[in-house]
Motif scaffolding. Structure first.
Motif, PDB file in Angstrom:
ATOM      1  N   LEU A  92       0.884  -1.164   0.000  1.00  0.00           N
ATOM      2  CA  LEU A  92       0.000   0.000   0.000  1.00  0.00           C
ATOM      3  C   LEU A  92       0.915   1.206   0.000  1.00  0.00           C
ATOM      4  O   LEU A  92       1.677   1.422   0.955  1.00  0.00           O
ATOM      5  N   CYS A  93       0.888   1.986  -1.075  1.00  0.00           N
ATOM      6  CA  CYS A  93       1.819   3.095  -1.246  1.00  0.00           C
ATOM      7  C   CYS A  93       1.079   4.421  -1.200  1.00  0.00           C
ATOM      8  O   CYS A  93       0.046   4.588  -1.842  1.00  0.00           O
ATOM      9  N   GLU A  94       1.644   5.369  -0.480  1.00  0.00           N
ATOM     10  CA  GLU A  94       1.042   6.705  -0.435  1.00  0.00           C
ATOM     11  C   GLU A  94       0.997   7.326  -1.827  1.00  0.00           C
ATOM     12  O   GLU A  94       1.783   6.982  -2.701  1.00  0.00           O
ATOM     13  N   LYS A  95       0.068   8.268  -2.007  1.00  0.00           N
ATOM     14  CA  LYS A  95      -0.077   8.967  -3.268  1.00  0.00           C
ATOM     15  C   LYS A  95       0.895  10.140  -3.312  1.00  0.00           C
ATOM     16  O   LYS A  95       1.316  10.626  -2.266  1.00  0.00           O
ATOM     17  N   PRO A  96       1.278  10.600  -4.485  1.00  0.00           N
ATOM     18  CA  PRO A  96       1.110   9.924  -5.770  1.00  0.00           C
ATOM     19  C   PRO A  96       2.048   8.729  -5.868  1.00  0.00           C
ATOM     20  O   PRO A  96       3.109   8.697  -5.241  1.00  0.00           O
ATOM     21  N   ILE A  97       1.650   7.727  -6.634  1.00  0.00           N
ATOM     22  CA  ILE A  97       2.367   6.458  -6.675  1.00  0.00           C
ATOM     23  C   ILE A  97       3.810   6.606  -7.119  1.00  0.00           C
ATOM     24  O   ILE A  97       4.677   5.819  -6.741  1.00  0.00           O
ATOM     25  N   SER A  98       4.095   7.632  -7.939  1.00  0.00           N
ATOM     26  CA  SER A  98       5.423   7.733  -8.543  1.00  0.00           C
ATOM     27  C   SER A  98       5.709   9.169  -8.936  1.00  0.00           C
ATOM     28  O   SER A  98       4.905  10.074  -8.727  1.00  0.00           O
ATOM     29  N   MET A  99       6.876   9.376  -9.539  1.00  0.00           N
ATOM     30  CA  MET A  99       7.251  10.700 -10.019  1.00  0.00           C
ATOM     31  C   MET A  99       6.725  10.978 -11.422  1.00  0.00           C
ATOM     32  O   MET A  99       6.569  12.131 -11.817  1.00  0.00           O
ATOM     33  N   ASP A 100       6.474   9.929 -12.190  1.00  0.00           N
ATOM     34  CA  ASP A 100       5.917  10.099 -13.529  1.00  0.00           C
ATOM     35  C   ASP A 100       5.284   8.792 -13.988  1.00  0.00           C
ATOM     36  O   ASP A 100       5.351   7.773 -13.294  1.00  0.00           O
ATOM     37  N   ALA A 101       4.665   8.827 -15.159  1.00  0.00           N
ATOM     38  CA  ALA A 101       3.938   7.653 -15.650  1.00  0.00           C
ATOM     39  C   ALA A 101       4.870   6.508 -16.001  1.00  0.00           C
ATOM     40  O   ALA A 101       4.499   5.336 -15.858  1.00  0.00           O
ATOM     41  N   ALA A 102       6.082   6.819 -16.468  1.00  0.00           N
ATOM     42  CA  ALA A 102       7.026   5.751 -16.807  1.00  0.00           C
ATOM     43  C   ALA A 102       7.349   4.916 -15.575  1.00  0.00           C
ATOM     44  O   ALA A 102       7.398   3.678 -15.640  1.00  0.00           O
ATOM     45  N   GLN A 103       7.566   5.570 -14.449  1.00  0.00           N
ATOM     46  CA  GLN A 103       7.813   4.836 -13.204  1.00  0.00           C
ATOM     47  C   GLN A 103       6.592   4.009 -12.815  1.00  0.00           C
ATOM     48  O   GLN A 103       6.719   2.867 -12.366  1.00  0.00           O
ATOM     49  N   ALA A 104       5.424   4.593 -12.955  1.00  0.00           N
ATOM     50  CA  ALA A 104       4.201   3.870 -12.592  1.00  0.00           C
ATOM     51  C   ALA A 104       4.041   2.612 -13.430  1.00  0.00           C
ATOM     52  O   ALA A 104       3.665   1.546 -12.917  1.00  0.00           O
ATOM     53  N   ARG A 105       4.318   2.724 -14.737  1.00  0.00           N
ATOM     54  CA  ARG A 105       4.210   1.549 -15.606  1.00  0.00           C
ATOM     55  C   ARG A 105       5.218   0.475 -15.211  1.00  0.00           C
ATOM     56  O   ARG A 105       4.901  -0.720 -15.229  1.00  0.00           O
ATOM     57  N   SER A 106       6.420   0.885 -14.828  1.00  0.00           N
ATOM     58  CA  SER A 106       7.434  -0.102 -14.440  1.00  0.00           C
ATOM     59  C   SER A 106       7.010  -0.841 -13.181  1.00  0.00           C
ATOM     60  O   SER A 106       7.190  -2.057 -13.068  1.00  0.00           O
ATOM     61  N   ALA A 107       6.421  -0.136 -12.241  1.00  0.00           N
ATOM     62  CA  ALA A 107       5.966  -0.781 -11.006  1.00  0.00           C
ATOM     63  C   ALA A 107       4.790  -1.704 -11.259  1.00  0.00           C
ATOM     64  O   ALA A 107       4.697  -2.794 -10.686  1.00  0.00           O
ATOM     65  N   ALA A 108       3.859  -1.270 -12.114  1.00  0.00           N
ATOM     66  CA  ALA A 108       2.705  -2.115 -12.446  1.00  0.00           C
ATOM     67  C   ALA A 108       3.168  -3.420 -13.085  1.00  0.00           C
ATOM     68  O   ALA A 108       2.600  -4.490 -12.821  1.00  0.00           O
ATOM     69  N   ALA A 109       4.201  -3.338 -13.915  1.00  0.00           N
ATOM     70  CA  ALA A 109       4.730  -4.548 -14.557  1.00  0.00           C
ATOM     71  C   ALA A 109       5.320  -5.501 -13.531  1.00  0.00           C
ATOM     72  O   ALA A 109       5.149  -6.721 -13.627  1.00  0.00           O
ATOM     73  N   VAL A 110       6.009  -4.949 -12.532  1.00  0.00           N
ATOM     74  CA  VAL A 110       6.582  -5.807 -11.485  1.00  0.00           C
ATOM     75  C   VAL A 110       5.472  -6.444 -10.657  1.00  0.00           C
ATOM     76  O   VAL A 110       5.547  -7.631 -10.293  1.00  0.00           O
ATOM     77  N   ALA A 111       4.435  -5.673 -10.348  1.00  0.00           N
ATOM     78  CA  ALA A 111       3.311  -6.235  -9.587  1.00  0.00           C
ATOM     79  C   ALA A 111       2.672  -7.389 -10.343  1.00  0.00           C
ATOM     80  O   ALA A 111       2.341  -8.436  -9.755  1.00  0.00           O
ATOM     81  N   THR A 112       2.515  -7.233 -11.637  1.00  0.00           N
ATOM     82  CA  THR A 112       1.936  -8.306 -12.458  1.00  0.00           C
ATOM     83  C   THR A 112       2.851  -9.522 -12.469  1.00  0.00           C
ATOM     84  O   THR A 112       2.385 -10.662 -12.304  1.00  0.00           O
ATOM     85  N   ARG A 113       4.141  -9.287 -12.653  1.00  0.00           N
ATOM     86  CA  ARG A 113       5.091 -10.407 -12.730  1.00  0.00           C
ATOM     87  C   ARG A 113       5.177 -11.173 -11.415  1.00  0.00           C
ATOM     88  O   ARG A 113       5.252 -12.410 -11.409  1.00  0.00           O
ATOM     89  N   THR A 114       5.156 -10.465 -10.294  1.00  0.00           N
ATOM     90  CA  THR A 114       5.298 -11.124  -8.998  1.00  0.00           C
ATOM     91  C   THR A 114       3.972 -11.650  -8.460  1.00  0.00           C
ATOM     92  O   THR A 114       3.963 -12.409  -7.479  1.00  0.00           O
TER      93      THR A 114
END
Length: 334
Positions: A92-114
């Motif tokens: 559970l991460c405080e908002k905003p999730i990241s510094m930009d959308a590229a970071q957000a996409r990278s984290a979403a990919a890791v969540a999916t993979r794990t």
């Protein structure tokens, strides 16, 4: 029992997590990590947390923690969220999730993979008020939606050491406050808005102390509606988080969408008839934890996971680009 570890001795954690968890019987906070053992130990003592860790890696190495709450500056959100996901923990991460959308996409990919959950802490979304407002808008009671205006202001005096004012740490009115109106516009508009223009006033470090944006909905149930966003942490501004929706048959206004449990009202004027009402609910953070538990128990994503936080950051990126805000993205995911 869901066992929780906190990253960061943050001031928001008691209100957003520690106290709401203590109102439940299916979760417990068992650990806190900070940059120094002294800081973590003092925080643990004050808040009755059993264990304190010297550094975030030490907490993530513990095999009896199920959920990590990331309460660090935005520049560190993705780095440590990904680190937690990689150790098999939900986040559970405080908002905003990241510094930009590229970071957000990278984290979403890791969540999916794990196969783990990474949930952004837009606690207000989970209060019944949000769903009730959206139901009125989508019901057609207001007629065709013409515009949606959302804002969030709060006095936050400038300090060069405050993370809310340092752009490299994710400071600025849009990141700290405006991310909420971005989320409201996306949700109530039922589609991803297009940013038409934006302006801002910088502080001494270049972070936006006030920012305004004009948006348009080209698709979705309210296509052709316009949107406006205002966020400010300038000295002397009042704490306000209103939304105002205009339709061809009437209007809807909410005076406190961010913390409705502290008091709010909804006012509609439809075909000349005025109605003022409230929506029952507990603290927003209690409803958010309901959603977290449900996601962890069922495996189904919470509303503020994955595509949702990526889309929010895409709008934030577009507003900053339109306003010509110079940004430095630090703490990027490896």
């Amino acid at each position: 029992m869901i066992r929780i570890g906190i990253l960061g001795a943050a001031g928001i954690a008691p209100q957003a997590l520690i106290h709401p968890v203590r109102r439940r019987s299916d979760m417990e906070v068992i650990a806190i990590a900070a940059r120094s053992l002294e800081s973590a130990a003092e925080y643990a003592r004050v808040h009755g947390i059993p264990r304190a860790y010297d550094g975030y890696d030490a907490l993530l190495a513990a095999d009896d923690i199920d959920l990590v709450y990331v309460a660090l500056p935005p520049s560190e959100h993705i780095r440590w969220s990904i680190a937690a996901l990689e150790t098999g923990k939900d986040v559970l991460c405080e908002k905003p999730i990241s510094m930009d959308a590229a970071q957000a996409r990278s984290a979403a990919a890791v969540a999916t993979r794990t196969g783990r959950h990474l949930i952004e802490a837009f606690h207000d979304h989970y209060h019944p008020l949000t769903a009730a407002v959206k139901e009125v808008i989508d019901s057609g009671a207001l007629g065709k939606i013409v515009s949606i205006a959302a804002s969030f202001t709060a006095d936050n005096p400038y300090s060069p050491t405050s993370i809310r004012h340092v752009p490299e740490l994710g400071g600025g009115a849009l990141m700290d406050l405006g991310c909420y109106p971005v989320h409201w516009l996306r949700e109530l508009g039922g589609a991803e808005p297009i940013v038409m223009g934006a302006t801002y006033t910088p502080n001494e470090l270049g972070a936006d102390i006030t920012i305004d944006a004009q948006l348009r909905f080209d698709t979705g149930p309210h296509a052709d509606a316009t949107g406006s966003l205002h966020a400010s942490m300038a000295p002397g501004v009042s704490f306000r988080a209103p939304v105002f929706v205009t339709g061809e048959r009437g209007t809807l206004s909410v005076d406190n969408l961010v913390l409705p449990h502290l008091g709010h009202s909804v006012r509609t004027v439809i075909d000349g008839v005025t109605r003022t009402w409230t929506v029952a609910g507990r603290e927003t953070y209690d409803h958010e934890l309901d959603a977290v538990v449900r996601a962890l128990e069922t495996g189904e994503p919470a509303d503020t996971e994955g595509d949702d936080y990526v889309a929010t950051m895409e709008v934030i990126d577009a507003i900053y680009a339109a306003a010509n805000v110079k940004r430095t993205v630090s703490g990027a995911a490896a």
